[in-house]
Design a protein around this motif. Structure first.
Motif, short mmCIF file in Angstrom:
data_model
loop_
_atom_site.label_atom_id
_atom_site.label_comp_id
_atom_site.label_asym_id
_atom_site.label_seq_id
_atom_site.Cartn_x
_atom_site.Cartn_y
_atom_site.Cartn_z
N SER A 176 0.82 -1.29 0.08
CA SER A 176 -0.01 -0.06 -0.25
C SER A 176 0.93 1.22 -0.16
N ALA A 177 2.00 1.14 -0.50
CA ALA A 177 3.13 2.35 -0.48
C ALA A 177 3.52 2.80 0.76
N THR A 179 1.54 2.97 3.68
CA THR A 179 0.43 3.78 3.93
C THR A 179 -0.63 2.94 4.73
N ASN A 181 -3.70 2.93 3.65
CA ASN A 181 -4.99 3.24 2.33
C ASN A 181 -5.16 2.16 1.78
N ASN A 184 -4.58 2.75 -2.17
CA ASN A 184 -3.42 2.47 -2.83
C ASN A 184 -3.36 0.95 -2.87
N ALA A 187 -4.92 0.14 -5.94
CA ALA A 187 -4.30 0.56 -6.93
C ALA A 187 -3.29 -0.20 -7.58
N HIS A 188 -2.22 -0.72 -6.55
CA HIS A 188 -1.09 -1.48 -6.96
C HIS A 188 -1.47 -2.96 -7.44
N THR A 244 -10.04 -3.54 1.28
CA THR A 244 -9.90 -3.88 -0.04
C THR A 244 -10.81 -4.81 -0.85
N THR A 310 -8.44 8.00 -6.44
CA THR A 310 -7.18 7.42 -6.43
C THR A 310 -7.01 6.58 -7.60
N CYS A 314 -4.64 6.22 -11.24
CA CYS A 314 -3.90 5.37 -11.48
C CYS A 314 -4.16 4.43 -12.84
#
Length: 356
Positions: A176-177, A179, A181, A184, A187-188, A244, A310, A314
């Motif tokens: 989650s980079a 974070t 979040n 995020n 998105a990855h 998620t 977000t 992306c």
């Protein structure tokens, strides 16, 4: 009087052995006699004593889990020691004699004699005379050795399970980079709009969540290992996994990602997150509280729309009906948010440390 003491001692020994059996040899969250109550009391004391600046409070709470393990082992040993001491106490000066001089008959001597036997050190300067006390000495030595071995294996198992939990937590944190979040993270996972990759990534996280669910069910004391680094926090792990899954079902384009939304991995992630929250909830004191009094649904909707932005930034295909997706997201979040907030409060975290 002697019979009463021996019956009381037998009861203490049985309580200790039953709890050791349920905790170590039959490790399930629902089967315990002393372990969960002891953990709750010790954790309550840590929470009550953890005052002052945030770093100092978090540092103190980080010792809660190890202290609970040590306390539980101490309770087991103390019950065995007191129980067998009560059993042999009436035999001092009769069935148990000192090698030299007069045999003391006080309770401290009974504890001393029992401790020698449980520690498998022998009989010391007190020797059993009759067959009953000789057999009892052998039984105490066998139990002492067995309990030592079982406790050692249990501690190793708990820390192996803790390593697995921490590894999963770090994986979600970095995915989650760094974070908390879930947008995020999604998105990855969905980078490039590759449905097959997203399905595989979701299934991988779901598999780790299933392992965490079983570890927590087998070793419920894992709950009380609270680190200063919030990315290790169990509430954050559960939040990232289950939110998620909620976003997958409500925020992604229903046509492009239909195979992912209906996939077994997504179902595992959603149902497994709910299941884990239910398991944890059983180990939490009933007065821990749930959602804060202030309205939460507006914040959930705001989080949902930020997640959509977000994902769009992306290049992820999102739902064509944002309002309907927001309603569905809020409806799904109602199913897990109260239990998650209860866990957050019980573990003495602040909500903004767990999710963004």
């Amino acid at each position: 009087m002697a019979i009463f003491l021996q019956l009381a001692g037998t009861g203490l020994v049985l309580v200790s052995l039953v709890d050791i059996f349920l905790t170590v040899l039959h490790p399930r969250s629902e089967s315990n006699l002393l372990s969960i109550p002891v953990a709750q009391v010790v954790w309550y004391l840590f929470r009550a004593g953890a005052q002052g600046p945030l770093k100092r409070r978090d540092r103190m709470l980080s010792y809660g889990g190890p202290t609970i393990i040590v306390t539980l082992i101490g309770v087991w040993v103390l019950l065995l020691l007191l129980g067998f001491a009560l059993i042999v106490w009436p035999g001092l000066g009769g069935g148990i004699q000192a090698q030299q001089g007069e045999t003391p008959t006080d309770f401290v001597t009974a504890l001393y004699y029992t401790g020698f036997s449980l520690a498998t050190l022998g009989t010391g300067d007190l020797v059993p005379q009759g067959a009953t006390y000789r057999l009892l000495m052998i039984l105490k030595s066998l139990l002492g050795f067995s309990v030592f071995t079982l406790v050692l294996s249990y501690v190793l198992s708990v820390y192996n399970a803790l390593t697995c939990r921490n590894t999963f937590a770090l994986s979600l944190h970095h995915r989650s980079a760094d974070t908390a979040n879930s947008a995020n993270l999604l998105a990855h996972l969905a980078a490039g709009n590759d449905t097959r990759s997203l399905q595989q990534n979701t299934a991988s996280i779901a598999q780790n969540l299933m392992q965490l669910l079983e570890l927590n069910n087998s070793y419920p004391l894992l709950l009380y290992f609270r680190y200063r680094q919030t990315y290790y926090a169990l509430p954050r792990v559960i939040y990232l996994a289950i939110d998620t899954a909620t976003l997958v079902k409500t925020a992604l384009d229903q046509d492009h990602y239909s195979s992912v939304i209906q996939a077994a991995g997504t179902a595992e992630l959603w149902c497994g997150g709910l299941h884990l929250l239910e398991e944890v909830d059983q180990a939490i004191a009933s007065n821990s509280g749930g959602l804060p009094k202030e309205p939460q649904e507006p914040l959930w909707r705001e989080h949902y729309y930020r997640a959509l932005e977000t994902l769009k930034d992306c290049g992820i295909h999102t739902t064509q009906n944002p309002a309907g997706g927001a309603n569905a997201y809020v409806s799904m979040r109602r199913k897990w948010a109260p239990q998650l907030h209860k866990l957050i409060r019980y573990m003495a975290y602040k909500p903004n440390h767990i999710f963004q």
